[in-house]
Design a protein around this motif. Structure first.
Motif, PDB file in Angstrom:
ATOM      1  N   GLY A   1       3.257  14.442   1.320  1.00 10.91           N
ATOM      2  CA  GLY A   1       3.656  13.651   0.167  1.00 10.91           C
ATOM      3  C   GLY A   1       3.841  12.191   0.517  1.00 10.91           C
ATOM      4  N   LYS A   2       4.480  11.490  -0.375  1.00  8.45           N
ATOM      5  CA  LYS A   2       4.654  10.042  -0.252  1.00  8.45           C
ATOM      6  C   LYS A   2       5.764   9.694   0.733  1.00  8.45           C
ATOM      7  CE  LYS A   2       3.212   9.414  -4.983  1.00  8.45           C
ATOM      8  NZ  LYS A   2       3.693   9.454  -6.343  1.00  8.45           N
ATOM      9  N   VAL A   3       5.556   8.576   1.423  1.00 13.89           N
ATOM     10  CA  VAL A   3       6.567   8.032   2.322  1.00 13.89           C
ATOM     11  C   VAL A   3       7.507   7.165   1.497  1.00 13.89           C
ATOM     12  CG1 VAL A   3       6.960   6.574   4.349  1.00 13.89           C
ATOM     13  CG2 VAL A   3       4.943   8.070   4.258  1.00 13.89           C
ATOM     14  N   ASP A   4       8.799   7.442   1.599  1.00  8.48           N
ATOM     15  CA  ASP A   4       9.804   6.659   0.870  1.00  8.48           C
ATOM     16  C   ASP A   4      10.060   5.330   1.582  1.00  8.48           C
ATOM     17  OD1 ASP A   4      10.154   8.640  -1.041  1.00  8.48           O
ATOM     18  OD2 ASP A   4      11.861   9.552   0.000  1.00  8.48           O
ATOM     19  N   PRO A   5      10.498   4.299   0.834  1.00  8.68           N
ATOM     20  CA  PRO A   5      10.828   3.013   1.465  1.00  8.68           C
ATOM     21  C   PRO A   5      11.857   3.199   2.587  1.00  8.68           C
ATOM     22  CG  PRO A   5      10.833   2.799  -0.925  1.00  8.68           C
ATOM     23  CD  PRO A   5      10.685   4.261  -0.623  1.00  8.68           C
ATOM     24  N   GLY A   6      11.591   2.574   3.726  1.00 11.57           N
ATOM     25  CA  GLY A   6      12.492   2.647   4.863  1.00 11.57           C
ATOM     26  C   GLY A   6      12.349   3.903   5.705  1.00 11.57           C
TER      27      GLY A   6
ATOM     28  N   ASP B   1       8.956  11.012   9.792  1.00  5.86           N
ATOM     29  CA  ASP B   1      10.140  11.566   9.135  1.00  5.86           C
ATOM     30  C   ASP B   1       9.801  12.046   7.723  1.00  5.86           C
ATOM     31  OD1 ASP B   1      11.704  11.101  11.364  1.00  5.86           O
ATOM     32  OD2 ASP B   1      12.651   9.290  10.570  1.00  5.86           O
ATOM     33  N   ALA B   2       8.970  11.285   7.022  1.00  6.23           N
ATOM     34  CA  ALA B   2       8.562  11.668   5.669  1.00  6.23           C
ATOM     35  C   ALA B   2       7.821  12.999   5.687  1.00  6.23           C
ATOM     36  CB  ALA B   2       7.687  10.583   5.043  1.00  6.23           C
ATOM     37  N   LEU B   3       6.950  13.188   6.659  1.00  5.90           N
ATOM     38  CA  LEU B   3       6.157  14.414   6.712  1.00  5.90           C
ATOM     39  C   LEU B   3       7.039  15.632   7.034  1.00  5.90           C
ATOM     40  CD1 LEU B   3       3.492  15.751   6.375  1.00  5.90           C
ATOM     41  CD2 LEU B   3       2.863  15.028   8.696  1.00  5.90           C
ATOM     42  N   VAL B   4       7.963  15.480   7.947  1.00  5.21           N
ATOM     43  CA  VAL B   4       8.892  16.568   8.254  1.00  5.21           C
ATOM     44  C   VAL B   4       9.719  16.901   7.009  1.00  5.21           C
ATOM     45  CG1 VAL B   4      10.939  17.182   9.617  1.00  5.21           C
ATOM     46  CG2 VAL B   4       8.965  16.099  10.739  1.00  5.21           C
ATOM     47  N   ARG B   5      10.205  15.877   6.304  1.00  7.59           N
ATOM     48  CA  ARG B   5      10.982  16.078   5.077  1.00  7.59           C
ATOM     49  C   ARG B   5      10.156  16.785   4.013  1.00  7.59           C
ATOM     50  NH1 ARG B   5      10.462  13.475   0.660  1.00  7.59           N
ATOM     51  NH2 ARG B   5       9.570  11.595   1.586  1.00  7.59           N
ATOM     52  N   GLU B   6       8.933  16.316   3.786  1.00  9.79           N
ATOM     53  CA  GLU B   6       8.067  16.911   2.756  1.00  9.79           C
ATOM     54  C   GLU B   6       7.772  18.384   3.053  1.00  9.79           C
ATOM     55  OE1 GLU B   6       6.876  15.955  -0.148  1.00  9.79           O
ATOM     56  OE2 GLU B   6       7.367  13.836  -0.175  1.00  9.79           O
TER      57      GLU B   6
ATOM     58  N   GLU C   1       0.820  -1.203   0.000  1.00  5.41           N
ATOM     59  CA  GLU C   1       0.000   0.000   0.000  1.00  5.41           C
ATOM     60  C   GLU C   1       0.864   1.267   0.000  1.00  5.41           C
ATOM     61  OE1 GLU C   1      -4.206   0.260   1.889  1.00  5.41           O
ATOM     62  OE2 GLU C   1      -2.728   0.567   3.444  1.00  5.41           O
ATOM     63  N   LEU C   2       0.460   2.244  -0.802  1.00  4.62           N
ATOM     64  CA  LEU C   2       1.126   3.539  -0.835  1.00  4.62           C
ATOM     65  C   LEU C   2       0.636   4.364   0.353  1.00  4.62           C
ATOM     66  CD1 LEU C   2       2.788   5.782  -2.299  1.00  4.62           C
ATOM     67  CD2 LEU C   2       0.672   6.375  -3.469  1.00  4.62           C
ATOM     68  N   VAL C   3       1.576   4.935   1.092  1.00  5.31           N
ATOM     69  CA  VAL C   3       1.231   5.788   2.223  1.00  5.31           C
ATOM     70  C   VAL C   3       1.593   7.220   1.866  1.00  5.31           C
ATOM     71  CG1 VAL C   3       1.648   6.317   4.653  1.00  5.31           C
ATOM     72  CG2 VAL C   3       1.577   3.927   3.888  1.00  5.31           C
ATOM     73  N   VAL C   4       0.600   8.102   1.973  1.00  8.25           N
ATOM     74  CA  VAL C   4       0.776   9.532   1.757  1.00  8.25           C
ATOM     75  C   VAL C   4       0.544  10.200   3.110  1.00  8.25           C
ATOM     76  CG1 VAL C   4      -0.065  11.559   0.526  1.00  8.25           C
ATOM     77  CG2 VAL C   4      -0.035   9.334  -0.618  1.00  8.25           C
ATOM     78  N   VAL C   5       1.430  11.129   3.466  1.00 11.38           N
ATOM     79  CA  VAL C   5       1.294  11.821   4.742  1.00 11.38           C
ATOM     80  C   VAL C   5       0.988  13.297   4.488  1.00 11.38           C
ATOM     81  CG1 VAL C   5       2.697  10.240   6.108  1.00 11.38           C
ATOM     82  CG2 VAL C   5       3.818  12.082   4.840  1.00 11.38           C
ATOM     83  N   GLY C   6       0.255  13.897   5.410  1.00 18.90           N
ATOM     84  CA  GLY C   6      -0.104  15.296   5.268  1.00 18.90           C
ATOM     85  C   GLY C   6      -0.041  16.011   6.599  1.00 18.90           C
TER      86      GLY C   6
ATOM     87  N   ALA D   1       9.876  24.949   2.641  1.00 17.83           N
ATOM     88  CA  ALA D   1      11.085  25.540   3.225  1.00 17.83           C
ATOM     89  C   ALA D   1      10.897  25.884   4.707  1.00 17.83           C
ATOM     90  CB  ALA D   1      11.537  26.773   2.441  1.00 17.83           C
ATOM     91  N   ILE D   2      10.204  24.988   5.427  1.00 23.06           N
ATOM     92  CA  ILE D   2       9.999  25.185   6.859  1.00 23.06           C
ATOM     93  C   ILE D   2      10.359  23.917   7.615  1.00 23.06           C
ATOM     94  CG2 ILE D   2       8.173  26.909   6.616  1.00 23.06           C
ATOM     95  CD1 ILE D   2       6.131  24.633   7.169  1.00 23.06           C
TER      96      ILE D   2
END
Length: 129
Positions: free
Chosen positions: A36-41, A46-51, A2-7, A57-58
């Motif tokens: 956006g999308k959560v990368d493998p691993g 962490d994905a949401l903070v990165r996105e 399943e694809l996980v998208v975080v917001g 730019a925050i």
């Protein structure tokens, strides 16, 4: 798999940050919560903070999860956290526009279908983080 998208429901001064999609063409112009999308691993958090850093730019601090998994399709789910900005001012690096919405303005933009149930929940809660 399943694809996980975080917001992120980024809330400051009682207002919610909304972002207008630039792409893909069938979603362009619609409004969403940044993410956006959560990368493998990668963890969801962490994905949401990165996105948020890549798109706006925050730096953000995640607060609490809103709901469980919000179904986007039979192959994808959306996971949402409330968040607060800890560094920077949001800039639309990957969006057409950004808009801060007060509780009475939440429905002034055309939310993408996947985000609409989340907005309904946030509206019921009065944007309380």
């Amino acid at each position: 798999m399943e694809l996980v998208v975080v917001g992120a429901a980024i809330i400051a001064d009682g207002r919610l940050l909304s972002a207008q999609r630039a792409e893909p063409p069938h979603m362009a112009g619609g409004w969403e919560l940044p993410g956006g999308k959560v990368d493998p691993g990668e963890s969801d958090e962490d994905a949401l903070v990165r996105e948020c850093h890549e798109e706006l730019a925050i730096k953000v601090r995640l607060r609490r999860r809103i709901g469980a998994d919000w179904r986007l399709s039979d192959k994808a789910v959306l996971r949402i956290w409330t968040a607060e900005i800890t560094e920077g001012d949001p800039r639309p690096l990957e969006h057409l526009a950004l808009r801060w919405l007060a509780p009475h303005e939440l429905y002034d933009v055309d939310w993408l279908p996947g985000d609409r149930p989340v907005i309904d929940t946030l509206a019921q809660e009065g944007l309380n983080i």
